[in-house]
Scaffold this motif. Sequence first.
Motif, mmCIF file in Angstrom:
data_model
loop_
_atom_site.group_PDB
_atom_site.id
_atom_site.type_symbol
_atom_site.label_atom_id
_atom_site.label_comp_id
_atom_site.label_asym_id
_atom_site.label_seq_id
_atom_site.Cartn_x
_atom_site.Cartn_y
_atom_site.Cartn_z
ATOM 1 N N PRO A 34 -28.095 -42.352 -7.638
ATOM 2 C CA PRO A 34 -29.210 -41.747 -6.901
ATOM 3 C C PRO A 34 -30.518 -41.770 -7.683
ATOM 4 C CG PRO A 34 -27.235 -40.439 -6.619
ATOM 5 C CD PRO A 34 -26.901 -41.492 -7.629
ATOM 6 N N SER A 35 -30.448 -41.547 -9.004
ATOM 7 C CA SER A 35 -31.676 -41.551 -9.807
ATOM 8 C C SER A 35 -32.306 -42.939 -9.849
ATOM 9 C CB SER A 35 -31.372 -41.078 -11.230
ATOM 10 O OG SER A 35 -30.401 -41.910 -11.847
ATOM 11 N N GLN A 36 -31.489 -43.991 -9.725
ATOM 12 C CA GLN A 36 -32.015 -45.356 -9.741
ATOM 13 C C GLN A 36 -32.596 -45.760 -8.393
ATOM 14 O OE1 GLN A 36 -28.387 -47.282 -11.008
ATOM 15 N NE2 GLN A 36 -29.075 -47.372 -13.128
ATOM 16 N N GLN A 37 -32.259 -45.016 -7.376
ATOM 17 C CA GLN A 37 -32.797 -45.289 -6.047
ATOM 18 C C GLN A 37 -34.113 -44.561 -5.811
ATOM 19 O OE1 GLN A 37 -29.708 -44.174 -3.316
ATOM 20 N NE2 GLN A 37 -28.218 -45.609 -4.151
ATOM 21 N N GLU A 38 -34.443 -43.625 -6.696
ATOM 22 C CA GLU A 38 -35.664 -42.845 -6.545
ATOM 23 C C GLU A 38 -36.871 -43.772 -6.638
ATOM 24 O OE1 GLU A 38 -38.149 -41.694 -8.855
ATOM 25 O OE2 GLU A 38 -38.992 -40.241 -7.465
ATOM 26 N N GLN A 39 -37.862 -43.525 -5.829
ATOM 27 C CA GLN A 39 -38.965 -44.470 -5.651
ATOM 28 C C GLN A 39 -39.735 -44.729 -6.936
ATOM 29 O OE1 GLN A 39 -41.693 -43.372 -2.566
ATOM 30 N NE2 GLN A 39 -42.857 -45.268 -2.669
ATOM 31 N N ARG A 40 -39.950 -43.712 -7.760
ATOM 32 C CA ARG A 40 -40.766 -43.886 -8.956
ATOM 33 C C ARG A 40 -40.140 -44.875 -9.927
ATOM 34 N NH1 ARG A 40 -42.318 -38.313 -11.582
ATOM 35 N NH2 ARG A 40 -43.274 -39.790 -13.031
ATOM 36 N N GLY A 41 -38.809 -44.872 -10.030
ATOM 37 C CA GLY A 41 -38.148 -45.788 -10.950
ATOM 38 C C GLY A 41 -37.614 -47.027 -10.282
ATOM 39 N N GLY A 42 -37.882 -47.166 -8.981
ATOM 40 C CA GLY A 42 -37.320 -48.274 -8.229
ATOM 41 C C GLY A 42 -37.781 -49.636 -8.700
ATOM 42 N N ALA A 43 -39.074 -49.775 -9.001
ATOM 43 C CA ALA A 43 -39.600 -51.081 -9.412
ATOM 44 C C ALA A 43 -38.969 -51.530 -10.721
ATOM 45 C CB ALA A 43 -41.118 -51.013 -9.549
ATOM 46 N N GLY A 44 -38.840 -50.610 -11.666
ATOM 47 C CA GLY A 44 -38.218 -50.947 -12.942
ATOM 48 C C GLY A 44 -36.764 -51.328 -12.770
ATOM 49 N N GLN A 45 -36.059 -50.650 -11.863
ATOM 50 C CA GLN A 45 -34.658 -50.960 -11.624
ATOM 51 C C GLN A 45 -34.496 -52.331 -10.992
ATOM 52 O OE1 GLN A 45 -32.151 -49.296 -12.746
ATOM 53 N NE2 GLN A 45 -30.558 -50.548 -11.805
ATOM 54 N N VAL A 46 -35.389 -52.670 -10.079
ATOM 55 C CA VAL A 46 -35.346 -53.997 -9.451
ATOM 56 C C VAL A 46 -35.510 -55.083 -10.514
ATOM 57 C CG1 VAL A 46 -36.602 -55.574 -7.931
ATOM 58 C CG2 VAL A 46 -36.116 -53.237 -7.183
ATOM 59 N N GLU A 47 -36.435 -54.893 -11.429
ATOM 60 C CA GLU A 47 -36.659 -55.889 -12.478
ATOM 61 C C GLU A 47 -35.462 -55.970 -13.417
ATOM 62 O OE1 GLU A 47 -38.734 -58.862 -14.593
ATOM 63 O OE2 GLU A 47 -38.803 -58.067 -12.562
ATOM 64 N N LEU A 48 -34.879 -54.822 -13.766
ATOM 65 C CA LEU A 48 -33.711 -54.825 -14.639
ATOM 66 C C LEU A 48 -32.542 -55.541 -13.973
ATOM 67 C CD1 LEU A 48 -32.503 -53.883 -17.332
ATOM 68 C CD2 LEU A 48 -31.845 -51.751 -16.205
ATOM 69 N N GLU A 49 -32.360 -55.313 -12.676
ATOM 70 C CA GLU A 49 -31.286 -56.000 -11.954
ATOM 71 C C GLU A 49 -31.557 -57.500 -11.849
ATOM 72 O OE1 GLU A 49 -30.872 -53.932 -8.260
ATOM 73 O OE2 GLU A 49 -30.016 -52.139 -9.184
ATOM 74 N N ARG A 50 -32.816 -57.871 -11.749
ATOM 75 C CA ARG A 50 -33.141 -59.305 -11.724
ATOM 76 C C ARG A 50 -32.744 -59.960 -13.043
ATOM 77 N NH1 ARG A 50 -36.835 -63.009 -13.239
ATOM 78 N NH2 ARG A 50 -37.976 -61.503 -14.523
ATOM 79 N N LEU A 51 -33.041 -59.300 -14.155
ATOM 80 C CA LEU A 51 -32.678 -59.834 -15.461
ATOM 81 C C LEU A 51 -31.159 -59.840 -15.638
ATOM 82 C CD1 LEU A 51 -35.398 -58.081 -17.662
ATOM 83 C CD2 LEU A 51 -35.424 -60.415 -16.755
ATOM 84 N N ALA A 52 -30.507 -58.787 -15.144
ATOM 85 C CA ALA A 52 -29.047 -58.738 -15.230
ATOM 86 C C ALA A 52 -28.414 -59.862 -14.414
ATOM 87 C CB ALA A 52 -28.540 -57.382 -14.753
ATOM 88 N N THR A 53 -29.024 -60.210 -13.288
ATOM 89 C CA THR A 53 -28.523 -61.318 -12.475
ATOM 90 C C THR A 53 -28.531 -62.619 -13.269
ATOM 91 O OG1 THR A 53 -29.283 -60.281 -10.418
ATOM 92 C CG2 THR A 53 -28.912 -62.652 -10.362
ATOM 93 N N LEU A 54 -29.591 -62.834 -14.045
ATOM 94 C CA LEU A 54 -29.679 -64.044 -14.864
ATOM 95 C C LEU A 54 -28.607 -64.053 -15.948
ATOM 96 C CD1 LEU A 54 -33.579 -64.261 -15.281
ATOM 97 C CD2 LEU A 54 -32.131 -65.527 -13.670
ATOM 98 N N LEU A 66 -23.761 -51.991 -18.570
ATOM 99 C CA LEU A 66 -23.284 -52.548 -17.310
ATOM 100 C C LEU A 66 -21.896 -51.980 -17.042
ATOM 101 C CD1 LEU A 66 -24.720 -55.309 -18.907
ATOM 102 C CD2 LEU A 66 -24.630 -55.979 -16.509
ATOM 103 N N VAL A 67 -21.694 -51.529 -15.824
ATOM 104 C CA VAL A 67 -20.398 -51.001 -15.397
ATOM 105 C C VAL A 67 -19.967 -51.789 -14.166
ATOM 106 C CG1 VAL A 67 -19.130 -48.994 -14.555
ATOM 107 C CG2 VAL A 67 -20.901 -48.704 -16.306
ATOM 108 N N ILE A 68 -18.793 -52.413 -14.261
ATOM 109 C CA ILE A 68 -18.249 -53.198 -13.139
ATOM 110 C C ILE A 68 -17.091 -52.429 -12.530
ATOM 111 C CG2 ILE A 68 -17.189 -55.386 -12.455
ATOM 112 C CD1 ILE A 68 -18.603 -56.701 -14.807
ATOM 113 N N ARG A 69 -17.129 -52.293 -11.207
ATOM 114 C CA ARG A 69 -16.073 -51.573 -10.485
ATOM 115 C C ARG A 69 -15.422 -52.478 -9.447
ATOM 116 N NH1 ARG A 69 -20.068 -47.574 -11.215
ATOM 117 N NH2 ARG A 69 -19.269 -45.613 -12.098
ATOM 118 N N HIS A 70 -14.162 -52.169 -9.175
ATOM 119 C CA HIS A 70 -13.486 -52.808 -8.049
ATOM 120 C C HIS A 70 -14.091 -52.216 -6.784
ATOM 121 C CE1 HIS A 70 -10.183 -53.761 -5.242
ATOM 122 N NE2 HIS A 70 -10.040 -54.822 -6.012
ATOM 123 N N ALA A 71 -14.620 -53.065 -5.923
ATOM 124 C CA ALA A 71 -15.398 -52.587 -4.776
ATOM 125 C C ALA A 71 -14.577 -51.722 -3.838
ATOM 126 C CB ALA A 71 -15.989 -53.773 -4.017
#
Length: 234
Positions: free
Chosen positions: A73-93, A178-183
């Motif tokens: 929930p804290s990562q979905q909060e609007q103020r930190g959303g842009a930073g989280q999107v960028e971190l996830e983009r880097l994690a994707t790479l 990074l935490v990976i879970r069985h969906a």
Amino acid sequence: MTHPTSHRTWTGLFRMAVAAGALLALSGCASVFLVDNQVQSYARWADRPTPSGASVPVAIPQAPQVFRFDRLPSQQEQRGGAGQVELERLATLSLAKVGWTPAASGVTAPWTVQVSGGTLRLPRAPWESPYDGYWGGGFGPGFGFPGRDYVVTGTGQIIYAPLFLRMDTPYYQREVSLVIRHATSGRVVYETRAAHDGRWNSSNALWMAMLDAALRDFPTPPEGLRQVNIEVPR
């Protein structure tokens, strides 16, 4: 007897050689910087519980695999959303380097990945004293006394130097995880963290190096804390 002109020539050549060597060393050092990471990873691929309480062996997933990101929930909060999107983009790479890619639209992903990162900014390195680094107003290096607001310069002169005049160089402590879970079950099957501290300013290259370090030896990492060094071009 050595001719004075010859002596000056050899001295000049020697100084030029030393200068050239220094420039070469500096250019080599300036080409990359080392990101040293403390990494610890936990793999739990083979511990899937059943309704009866027994565990069922699960094959370690081999690449390629698809996943989707999951956020707190804290990562979905609007103020930190842009930073989280960028971190996830880097994690994707970084994840792509081990054969894991985001699931396409409409495709069910068997795994979820949660990525997080944080920075603690310190005014100075933990081992540095707040009283180091005074300079005596052009008189040479100063030597500070804790709790005092004056220093003794290199010439022995005592001058007034308020503590707030000291210039600190910030020091940063950073961590990614990074935490990976069985969906389907939500069970954690892989957890990894990388910690790095130093004076480097925040950059995508730095965070990428930390993410790459966290995923080193995936999906079967060694036990215990280990150091993973990543070289990053400047």
